[in-house]
Motif scaffolding. Sequence first.
Motif, short mmCIF file in Angstrom:
data_model
loop_
_atom_site.label_atom_id
_atom_site.label_comp_id
_atom_site.label_asym_id
_atom_site.label_seq_id
_atom_site.Cartn_x
_atom_site.Cartn_y
_atom_site.Cartn_z
N ASN A 215 0.83 -1.20 0.00
CA ASN A 215 0.00 0.00 0.00
C ASN A 215 0.87 1.26 0.00
O ASN A 215 1.87 1.35 0.72
CB ASN A 215 -0.91 -0.02 1.24
N ASP A 216 0.46 2.24 -0.79
CA ASP A 216 1.23 3.48 -0.93
C ASP A 216 1.43 4.23 0.38
O ASP A 216 2.41 4.95 0.55
CB ASP A 216 0.54 4.42 -1.93
N GLU A 217 0.51 4.09 1.33
CA GLU A 217 0.57 4.88 2.56
C GLU A 217 1.39 4.22 3.68
O GLU A 217 1.55 4.80 4.75
CB GLU A 217 -0.85 5.15 3.07
N LYS A 242 7.17 7.34 3.17
CA LYS A 242 5.98 6.67 2.64
C LYS A 242 6.38 5.86 1.41
O LYS A 242 7.19 6.31 0.59
CB LYS A 242 4.92 7.71 2.26
N TRP A 243 5.73 4.68 1.27
CA TRP A 243 6.06 3.83 0.13
C TRP A 243 5.82 4.54 -1.20
O TRP A 243 6.61 4.39 -2.14
CB TRP A 243 5.24 2.55 0.20
N LYS A 244 4.77 5.36 -1.27
CA LYS A 244 4.47 6.05 -2.53
C LYS A 244 5.59 6.98 -2.97
O LYS A 244 5.73 7.28 -4.16
CB LYS A 244 3.16 6.83 -2.40
N ASP A 245 6.42 7.44 -2.01
CA ASP A 245 7.50 8.38 -2.34
C ASP A 245 8.78 7.69 -2.79
O ASP A 245 9.69 8.35 -3.31
CB ASP A 245 7.81 9.26 -1.12
N LYS A 247 8.69 4.12 -4.11
CA LYS A 247 8.46 2.86 -4.84
C LYS A 247 8.96 2.91 -6.28
O LYS A 247 9.27 1.87 -6.86
CB LYS A 247 6.98 2.50 -4.82
#
Length: 391
Positions: A215-217, A242-245, A247
């Motif tokens: 999950n991105d968050e 955060k993973w979204k930043d 990945k």
Amino acid sequence: MKTKTWKINKLEKVCEILDNKRVPISQKDRISGIYPYYGASGIVDYIDKYIFDEELVLIGEDGAKWGAFENSAFIANGKYWVNNHAHILKPNNEILISRFLVYFLNFSNLEKYITGATVKKLNQQKLRQIEVPIPLLKEQERIVGILDESFAKIDESIKILEQDLLNLDELMQSVLQKAFNPLKDDTKENYQLPQGWEWKSLGEICEINPRNKINDEVNVSFVSMNKILDGYDNEFSYVIKKWKDVKNGFTHFKQGDIGLAKITPCFENKKSVIFDSLENDIGAGTTELHVIRVVDNVMSKFLLWFFKTDRFIQNGILNMTGATGHKRVPKNFIKNLQIPLPPLKEQEQIASYLDELSLNIKALKENYKTQIKDYEELKKSLLKKAFEGRL
């Protein structure tokens, strides 16, 4: 205090400055020879001719350090050449001994004489204004004699400790070599293995450079190259992101994966680590890593120790690709790499033994380094006493 009887003179009053005799030679114009070619901090080359044939004092004009105890000044003697990055001083030996001057300059914090914000420089005008204490010659001789003898003993002790440090690295490599080649077979590739061992390519027993899907968050660990220690330490640090930043555009890994630096000189410096204690067991980081994810019957720590061997490092260097300064170990080399693989229980025994040995060696290294630091502090203490008149 004895220093109350010492006269203070500006350097220009007690030294002849011979900067007009120095001559720079560009690297392409130098002809290799036997004569030292001095720069700001010492010998930078050896050339076929010389300017000077006497004992003089040199101190960096630019490209040097001038803080207290920075060894910014040094003696040059014999036949040699000096470029335009070092000032050349000829003390008036009727009142000032060269080695006394060097000791004083290296004891002193000369920063107040330094000009320039980005490119720092000790220009000749400021050099001339340096205030030098001038005891009687007999007192200078006494001080220099004590410092010379003391520093010689200290330097010899430091030299022994530095050799001890090198010996520990050689011991670690010797043990690693025996651990992964127990039969001491000299065959270059696929040497003879003990019963129960087998050769396996890394691609057969591991996943190379895997990707994560989460999950991105989710908060994860982010590891840059400078956060991975080199040598035999299995240590790293991270920041949380955060993973979204992270990945996209970065390497992925998870708990238990091995990170192996692929770029020079990090690869040669043994920057490799097992990722543990990650935030939510997930991480991302520098693209200059190969990530190795083990499967059943393979122990991460066993593989990590294999990656620390000189044999592996040298093999990797031979297979690097890319331009000078940016050479990398390619993925195909890692994938096709042949690993001497014992049964899992034996892997655990070998890794456990190497872990214990590594901890003992690390403790010894820290002890030796502490002793070296103490010796360097002793030098500073002796210089301080000398120029406070307490020696």
